[in-house]
Enzyme design. Structure first.
Site, PDB file in Angstrom:
ATOM      1  N   THR A  30       0.847  -1.214   0.000  1.00 33.55           N
ATOM      2  CA  THR A  30       0.000   0.000   0.000  1.00 33.55           C
ATOM      3  C   THR A  30       0.875   1.254   0.000  1.00 33.55           C
ATOM      4  OG1 THR A  30      -0.141  -0.099   2.419  1.00 33.55           O
ATOM      5  CG2 THR A  30      -1.975  -1.068   1.161  1.00 33.55           C
ATOM      6  N   PHE A  37      -7.072  -5.181   0.183  1.00 24.15           N
ATOM      7  CA  PHE A  37      -8.402  -5.750  -0.090  1.00 24.15           C
ATOM      8  C   PHE A  37      -9.400  -5.488   1.036  1.00 24.15           C
ATOM      9  CE2 PHE A  37      -7.102  -7.793  -3.891  1.00 24.15           C
ATOM     10  CZ  PHE A  37      -5.779  -8.144  -3.709  1.00 24.15           C
ATOM     11  N   ARG A  38      -8.872  -5.433   2.289  1.00 18.80           N
ATOM     12  CA  ARG A  38      -9.810  -5.435   3.423  1.00 18.80           C
ATOM     13  C   ARG A  38      -9.621  -4.271   4.389  1.00 18.80           C
ATOM     14  NH1 ARG A  38      -8.316 -10.285   1.843  1.00 18.80           N
ATOM     15  NH2 ARG A  38      -9.951 -11.650   1.037  1.00 18.80           N
ATOM     16  N   ASP A 107       1.944  -8.439  -7.497  1.00 20.28           N
ATOM     17  CA  ASP A 107       2.471  -7.185  -8.061  1.00 20.28           C
ATOM     18  C   ASP A 107       3.947  -7.234  -8.434  1.00 20.28           C
ATOM     19  OD1 ASP A 107       2.214  -5.850  -4.665  1.00 20.28           O
ATOM     20  OD2 ASP A 107       3.863  -6.988  -5.575  1.00 20.28           O
ATOM     21  N   CYS A 130      -3.114 -20.377 -21.973  1.00 18.11           N
ATOM     22  CA  CYS A 130      -4.283 -20.901 -22.697  1.00 18.11           C
ATOM     23  C   CYS A 130      -4.871 -22.065 -21.902  1.00 18.11           C
ATOM     24  CB  CYS A 130      -3.872 -21.408 -24.087  1.00 18.11           C
ATOM     25  SG  CYS A 130      -5.215 -22.307 -24.900  1.00 18.11           S
ATOM     26  N   CYS A 133      -4.481 -25.420 -24.561  1.00 16.39           N
ATOM     27  CA  CYS A 133      -3.184 -26.039 -24.925  1.00 16.39           C
ATOM     28  C   CYS A 133      -2.072 -25.630 -23.967  1.00 16.39           C
ATOM     29  CB  CYS A 133      -2.811 -25.643 -26.358  1.00 16.39           C
ATOM     30  SG  CYS A 133      -2.303 -23.912 -26.507  1.00 16.39           S
ATOM     31  N   SER A 195      -4.012  -9.624   6.459  1.00 11.82           N
ATOM     32  CA  SER A 195      -5.071  -9.820   7.459  1.00 11.82           C
ATOM     33  C   SER A 195      -5.147 -11.297   7.864  1.00 11.82           C
ATOM     34  CB  SER A 195      -6.421  -9.377   6.868  1.00 11.82           C
ATOM     35  OG  SER A 195      -6.756 -10.205   5.750  1.00 11.82           O
ATOM     36  N   ASN A 215       1.733  -5.456  11.090  1.00  5.12           N
ATOM     37  CA  ASN A 215       0.464  -5.216  10.402  1.00  5.12           C
ATOM     38  C   ASN A 215      -0.249  -4.027  11.037  1.00  5.12           C
ATOM     39  OD1 ASN A 215      -1.119  -6.443   8.170  1.00  5.12           O
ATOM     40  ND2 ASN A 215      -2.732  -6.472   9.740  1.00  5.12           N
TER      41      ASN A 215
HETATM   42  N1  APR Z   1       1.650  -1.335   6.774  1.00  6.77           N
HETATM   43  C1  APR Z   1       1.272  -2.438   7.496  1.00  6.77           C
HETATM   44  N2  APR Z   1       0.077  -3.064   7.313  1.00  6.77           N
HETATM   45  C2  APR Z   1      -0.753  -2.558   6.375  1.00  6.77           C
HETATM   46  C3  APR Z   1      -0.428  -1.432   5.593  1.00  6.77           C
HETATM   47  C4  APR Z   1       0.828  -0.817   5.825  1.00  6.77           C
HETATM   48  N3  APR Z   1       1.246   0.269   5.139  1.00  6.77           N
HETATM   49  N4  APR Z   1      -1.473  -1.183   4.747  1.00  6.77           N
HETATM   50  C5  APR Z   1      -2.418  -2.126   5.009  1.00  6.77           C
HETATM   51  N5  APR Z   1      -1.985  -2.942   5.982  1.00  6.77           N
HETATM   52  C6  APR Z   1      -2.652  -4.116   6.536  1.00  6.77           C
HETATM   53  C7  APR Z   1      -4.158  -3.962   6.697  1.00  6.77           C
HETATM   54  O1  APR Z   1      -4.458  -3.485   7.992  1.00  6.77           O
HETATM   55  C8  APR Z   1      -4.656  -5.395   6.492  1.00  6.77           C
HETATM   56  O2  APR Z   1      -4.806  -6.084   7.724  1.00  6.77           O
HETATM   57  O3  APR Z   1      -2.468  -5.146   5.602  1.00  6.77           O
HETATM   58  C9  APR Z   1      -3.544  -6.066   5.691  1.00  6.77           C
HETATM   59  C10 APR Z   1      -3.971  -6.396   4.277  1.00  6.77           C
HETATM   60  O4  APR Z   1      -4.963  -7.398   4.377  1.00  6.77           O
HETATM   61  P1  APR Z   1      -5.854  -7.752   3.078  1.00  6.77           P
HETATM   62  O5  APR Z   1      -6.320  -6.501   2.448  1.00  6.77           O
HETATM   63  O6  APR Z   1      -6.846  -8.790   3.507  1.00  6.77           O
HETATM   64  O7  APR Z   1      -4.799  -8.393   2.072  1.00  6.77           O
HETATM   65  P2  APR Z   1      -4.196  -9.845   2.102  1.00  6.77           P
HETATM   66  O8  APR Z   1      -4.055 -10.341   3.498  1.00  6.77           O
HETATM   67  O9  APR Z   1      -2.999  -9.827   1.240  1.00  6.77           O
HETATM   68  O10 APR Z   1      -5.349 -10.702   1.366  1.00  6.77           O
HETATM   69  C11 APR Z   1      -5.056 -12.053   1.093  1.00  6.77           C
HETATM   70  O11 APR Z   1      -7.055 -12.157  -0.264  1.00  6.77           O
HETATM   71  O12 APR Z   1      -8.424 -11.270  -1.863  1.00  6.77           O
HETATM   72  C12 APR Z   1      -7.440 -12.173  -1.633  1.00  6.77           C
HETATM   73  O13 APR Z   1      -5.970 -12.967  -3.234  1.00  6.77           O
HETATM   74  C13 APR Z   1      -6.226 -11.848  -2.450  1.00  6.77           C
HETATM   75  O14 APR Z   1      -3.922 -12.231  -1.882  1.00  6.77           O
HETATM   76  C14 APR Z   1      -5.136 -11.667  -1.418  1.00  6.77           C
HETATM   77  C15 APR Z   1      -5.671 -12.424  -0.224  1.00  6.77           C
END
Ligand code: APR
Length: 250
Positions: A30, A37-38, A107, A130, A133, A195, A215
């Site tokens: 981020t 995502f959450r 990414d 594909c 194939c 998360s 986190n």
């Molecule tokens: N520093 C530390 N933590 C952060 C930061 C930051 N700058 N920005 C966001 N976060 C934390 C958020 O608080 C959140 O708990 O990172 C966590 C991201 O969690 P998600 O958005 O759920 O992402 P992720 O855990 O990677 O999701 C897992 O879900 O949708 C699927 O395939 C997708 O790989 C993804 C998987």
């Protein structure tokens, strides 16, 4: 809030580790400008239901939705640069401390930051395949065909070309087995920016000897972790690198 005591404790664990791995999620990217995502209010899934537009079911039964709305969503993961958290992991690998980065991210920022052993358990946005194939294509081939109105994008064999991203409803890729092996060998797993809510990736921390978590928000594994730092990945990882440098560890 001064988190130095936790940074020092984390540095103790890292310095003492024999086989450290990292498990990263969208939160490590981020600060590079990508969405997660959450996160409340900004996470991608706050606005869109991935099961509707970016799932294996959508790909099979609603290709026109998948290759328009779904592709737009994937477009959010545009070309950006690695941030200090990615770079800190690259340095830890260079110093021989970090043995692998297991990432849920698509990414490619860990590779751009210099990490060499990167295990992409949710695939990547570089490649496409594909479904008939199994011929490989660059992801750009999908974008170019969709731009020309070819939906779903077609292989020269007539099959459908799909992104190499692991979709909800897909089986896990071979990389997941490699992640299980690495997590099982680890005496320390550092989770950064996840998360820890999406299985089976979120089972991996159970295989590690010890757990450390960086986190912004609490995770279901916080109580089981030796160290938990609720802070921004870039700042925390820069402070950790500085402490390890001060100790002559890296
Ligand atoms: N520093 C530390 N933590 C952060 C930061 C930051 N700058 N920005 C966001 N976060 C934390 C958020 O608080 C959140 O708990 O990172 C966590 C991201 O969690 P998600 O958005 O759920 O992402 P992720 O855990 O990677 O999701 C897992 O879900 O949708 C699927 O395939 C997708 O790989 C993804 C998987």
């Amino acid at each position: 809030m001064n988190q130095q005591p936790e940074i020092d404790r984390l540095a103790d664990l890292v310095a003492a580790s024999k086989y450290m791995v990292a498990l990263t999620g969208a939160g490590i990217s981020t600060e590079s400008g990508l969405p997660d995502f959450r996160s409340p209010g900004t996470g991608l899934w706050e606005r869109v239901d991935p099961m509707e537009v970016l799932s294996a079911e959508a790909l099979q039964f609603r290709p026109e939705v998948f290759y328009t709305q779904g592709l737009d969503l994937l477009g959010a993961f545009r070309e950006v640069s690695p941030n200090p958290a990615h770079k800190a992991l690259g340095r830890l690998e260079e110093a021989g401390i970090l043995k692998a980065v297991i990432t849920q991210n698509i990414d490619s920022l860990h590779q751009q930051a210099g990490s060499r052993k990167v295990i992409e358990v949710h695939g990547n946005l570089r490649d496409a395949t594909c479904t008939q194939c199994f011929r490989k294509y660059p992801f750009a081939e999908i974008k170019s065909q969709v731009k020309r109105g070819i939906i779903p994008p077609k292989c020269s064999c007539g099959g459908i070309i799909r992104p190499d991203v692991v979709l909800f409803g897909d089986p896990m890729p071979p990389a997941f087995q490699e992640a299980v092996t690495e997590a099982s060998k680890s005496d320390l797993m550092l989770v950064i920016g996840s998360s820890l809510q999406v299985v089976p990736a979120a089972y991996l921390p159970r295989l590690a000897g010890q757990l450390a978590i960086v986190n912004l928000e609490p995770t279901p594994y916080d109580a089981a972790a030796a160290v938990v730092i609720h802070g921004r990945a870039g700042e925390v990882m820069e402070a950790l690198s500085a402490e390890l440098e001060h100790r002559g560890v890296i």
